[in-house]
Design a protein around this motif. Sequence first.
Motif, PDB file in Angstrom:
ATOM      1  N   ASN A  88       1.179  -1.402   0.172  1.00  0.00           N
ATOM      2  CA  ASN A  88      -0.251   0.295   0.018  1.00  0.00           C
ATOM      3  C   ASN A  88       0.441   1.018   0.214  1.00  0.00           C
ATOM      4  O   ASN A  88       0.909   2.260   0.568  1.00  0.00           O
ATOM      5  CB  ASN A  88      -0.744  -0.546   1.093  1.00  0.00           C
ATOM      6  CG  ASN A  88      -1.734   1.191   1.590  1.00  0.00           C
ATOM      7  OD1 ASN A  88      -2.338   1.375   0.115  1.00  0.00           O
ATOM      8  ND2 ASN A  88      -3.021   1.140   1.954  1.00  0.00           N
ATOM      9  N   GLU A  89       2.056   1.258  -0.665  1.00  0.00           N
ATOM     10  CA  GLU A  89       2.529   1.969  -0.887  1.00  0.00           C
ATOM     11  C   GLU A  89       3.054   2.619  -2.055  1.00  0.00           C
ATOM     12  O   GLU A  89       2.659   2.020  -3.345  1.00  0.00           O
ATOM     13  CB  GLU A  89       4.107   1.789  -0.704  1.00  0.00           C
ATOM     14  CG  GLU A  89       4.548   1.091  -0.889  1.00  0.00           C
ATOM     15  CD  GLU A  89       5.446   0.546  -0.059  1.00  0.00           C
ATOM     16  OE1 GLU A  89       6.219   2.166   0.735  1.00  0.00           O
ATOM     17  OE2 GLU A  89       6.527  -0.321  -0.073  1.00  0.00           O
ATOM     18  N   LEU A  90       3.174   4.018  -2.796  1.00  0.00           N
ATOM     19  CA  LEU A  90       3.487   4.677  -3.424  1.00  0.00           C
ATOM     20  C   LEU A  90       5.552   4.734  -4.092  1.00  0.00           C
ATOM     21  O   LEU A  90       6.054   5.025  -2.451  1.00  0.00           O
ATOM     22  CB  LEU A  90       3.005   5.673  -4.210  1.00  0.00           C
ATOM     23  CG  LEU A  90       4.039   6.000  -5.340  1.00  0.00           C
ATOM     24  CD1 LEU A  90       4.139   5.683  -7.369  1.00  0.00           C
ATOM     25  CD2 LEU A  90       3.213   7.717  -5.645  1.00  0.00           C
ATOM     26  N   MET A  91       5.980   4.004  -4.890  1.00  0.00           N
ATOM     27  CA  MET A  91       7.382   4.341  -4.513  1.00  0.00           C
ATOM     28  C   MET A  91       8.282   5.342  -5.692  1.00  0.00           C
ATOM     29  O   MET A  91       7.973   4.725  -6.969  1.00  0.00           O
ATOM     30  CB  MET A  91       8.152   2.902  -4.780  1.00  0.00           C
ATOM     31  CG  MET A  91       7.610   1.316  -3.209  1.00  0.00           C
ATOM     32  SD  MET A  91       8.272   2.626  -1.859  1.00  0.00           S
ATOM     33  CE  MET A  91      10.310   2.081  -1.941  1.00  0.00           C
ATOM     34  N   ILE A  92       9.124   5.541  -5.281  1.00  0.00           N
ATOM     35  CA  ILE A  92       9.159   6.915  -6.553  1.00  0.00           C
ATOM     36  C   ILE A  92      11.251   6.541  -6.464  1.00  0.00           C
ATOM     37  O   ILE A  92      11.715   6.562  -4.909  1.00  0.00           O
ATOM     38  CB  ILE A  92       9.484   8.498  -5.863  1.00  0.00           C
ATOM     39  CG1 ILE A  92       7.497   8.218  -6.478  1.00  0.00           C
ATOM     40  CG2 ILE A  92       9.815   8.835  -7.253  1.00  0.00           C
ATOM     41  CD1 ILE A  92       7.013   9.280  -6.426  1.00  0.00           C
ATOM     42  N   GLY A  93      12.003   6.739  -6.953  1.00  0.00           N
ATOM     43  CA  GLY A  93      13.765   6.811  -7.145  1.00  0.00           C
ATOM     44  C   GLY A  93      14.213   7.800  -8.596  1.00  0.00           C
ATOM     45  O   GLY A  93      13.550   7.678  -9.336  1.00  0.00           O
ATOM     46  N   THR A  94      15.456   8.211  -8.246  1.00  0.00           N
ATOM     47  CA  THR A  94      16.298   8.152  -9.120  1.00  0.00           C
ATOM     48  C   THR A  94      17.553   8.073  -8.624  1.00  0.00           C
ATOM     49  O   THR A  94      17.852   8.467  -8.108  1.00  0.00           O
ATOM     50  CB  THR A  94      15.748   9.857  -9.713  1.00  0.00           C
ATOM     51  OG1 THR A  94      16.284  10.879 -10.075  1.00  0.00           O
ATOM     52  CG2 THR A  94      15.726  10.210  -7.808  1.00  0.00           C
ATOM     53  N   ASN A  95      18.554   7.856  -9.890  1.00  0.00           N
ATOM     54  CA  ASN A  95      19.551   8.392 -10.288  1.00  0.00           C
ATOM     55  C   ASN A  95      20.425   9.290 -10.735  1.00  0.00           C
ATOM     56  O   ASN A  95      21.547   9.464 -10.850  1.00  0.00           O
ATOM     57  CB  ASN A  95      20.069   7.157 -10.518  1.00  0.00           C
ATOM     58  CG  ASN A  95      20.671   7.176 -11.989  1.00  0.00           C
ATOM     59  OD1 ASN A  95      19.531   7.952 -12.989  1.00  0.00           O
ATOM     60  ND2 ASN A  95      20.659   5.649 -12.823  1.00  0.00           N
ATOM     61  N   THR A  96      19.878  10.430 -10.977  1.00  0.00           N
ATOM     62  CA  THR A  96      19.461  11.969 -11.253  1.00  0.00           C
ATOM     63  C   THR A  96      19.216  13.010 -11.053  1.00  0.00           C
ATOM     64  O   THR A  96      20.163  13.948 -11.051  1.00  0.00           O
ATOM     65  CB  THR A  96      19.467  11.813 -13.300  1.00  0.00           C
ATOM     66  OG1 THR A  96      17.832  11.740 -13.108  1.00  0.00           O
ATOM     67  CG2 THR A  96      20.045  10.955 -14.151  1.00  0.00           C
TER      68      THR A  96
END
Length: 651
Positions: free
Chosen positions: A187-195
């Motif tokens: 029950n979550e939204l996941m976000i990630g970035t390498n920039t």
Amino acid sequence: MCGIFGLVTSSRQGLDRAAWDRAIRNLFILSQSRGKEAAGIAIANADEIVVHKDSVSAEAMLKTADYKTAVSRGADGFFAAPGDKSALSVVGHARLVTNGLQGIDANNQPVWRDDIVIVHNGIVTNWAELWAENPDIKPRAEVDTEVIAALMHKYTVEGDTTQKAMSRAFDDIYGETSIAFFQRGTNELMIGTNTGSVHYCISAKGDAFFFASEKWICQKLTSGDKTIPGFAGVPVHQLTAGNGMSIDLSSIEVKTFGFDSALATPQISPMLATQRNIEEKSYRLRHAQATMQRCSKCLLPETMPYIAYDADGVCNYCHTYEPWEKKPESEIEEYLARFRGDGKSPDCVVAFSGGRDSSYGLHLLKEKFGMQPITFSYDWGMVTDLARRNQARMCGKLGIEHIWISANIKEKRANIRANVLAWLKKPDLGIIPLFMAGDKQFFWYANELIKQTGIPLMVFCTNRLEKTDFKLGFLDMPPQVDGFNQPSTFGMGRKAQMLMQYGKRYLSNPRYINRSIPDTAWAFLSYYGINQDHLYLFDYVDWDEDVIDDVLINGYDWELADDTECTWRIGDGTAAFYNYIYTTVAGFSEHDTFRSNQIREGQLTRDRAMELVERDNQPRWKSIREYTQLINIDFDEAIRVIDRIPKLYGA
């Protein structure tokens, strides 16, 4: 690069449906500055994740009925009964194509792989190496995004938390990458970035959240006429490179973390009581096709023209089917003996397409019956390079002369293009055979070749399992039930009916009044008006698919296509395209009718035939792309039109 965005709203925020719609629209319109070649959305409510994508710009997609239907399904329940419930969450994507053609839905985003629905901005430059290094996971599309989802799913199955799985995936990938995803059971939204190409805002009361690829987009939505209610004047934050973020969809609690595959104290993902369903158009269509009624004896579905089932579920095509009664092989021995020469001079002409039946027939005539054939091929612009290579293999090994008659390829392809473009303006299953009209002069040239060579025996190697009544059925003509008939034996009434049906369609779509008409008229005369009283080899000889494949592949190093395991129709440049249309719109193709005939002949069990149909009806994307390139039409536009044709099955 692409534009990605997301919006999470809770019932506490009090956002109404109209304001929510405006917010999603503005996020799409602002994000499409980063990519206008495709767009998509995933809407996660308490019960399901609804995925919709289209190979058009975001602005164009927002106007479509399919988009509005998907949004209604995903959002209506949340707004119809406000209360203390899980948030309504959205991720969206405006695509600049960098990997995988946009016309193929599986390449567009959001990408659904296993339990993960993901959007991605950037390019994974080592995607091919990652598939090779992880042979336990296989690609299902051409888009690099898929490998990210596949790796994360693999790691969660191994026991990692969602956070750790994402961190490990970012360790593996090389290239510019920013992602956002839902996982079915969490029950979550996941976000990630390498920039650092993720900017986000938290509402003033902490009851809502949104993010976008650029800071200016967030600023547009926190001030001015596009402000999302609850976000006026809030600060814009950046998720910096090398970091991830989780948004708990129950509490709207936002947590950030750095990518560290060790993760001494990994976060525990908030779980749902039950896993959400995932609803996507392509899945819905596949399910609808899988649940069509089919004949209990053969495989013919409810969408087959003029089909009817009895009380036991057996179709009328099975009831009227006349078994293939092979003539005694002794008769062909006697017949061929009348023409057999000295073993040096040609004594028969073989109509040679380069497909499996004509290749195997050539083998039989030379090796079994002691004939000295010459072969004849008519190149009308759609004989594949693979077919030519297989023809070369056969003729070279058997020491057989090969006569080619070539049409004006440029003109032939221009004729095909004119008719396909006309069809795309007003699709009609009944007129699809017009795409292949240009090859029918084959029969005219066959008769001419008999005169030119002085060899009276012309051999055809077609087999009678390939009867395709449905093509005339879609032309509103009932099937001919009295066995297998050569087209030239059709009665005048049936030919007149056919011309009338084509005439009606020409009048309803003036684009068919084009440069191809003289060629089409000649094709009709060649196919339906010229004598085809030739020798048909498989009227006398057993036709066994396994034996044929074994002889050709192991005896002649016969080449297979790299986009299908099937050996049928791989020398025909048009087959992949028209069978894709039939499968998409009607839920079946030539493969279904062919396998149904094999069942009736006792060559296959129904279960095995169904397995083969499911395999062979998969889109042959490489061949379809080559076809559209050869006739110079836009692949993406063609697939888009076909995808939007109303389906004959319940979907």
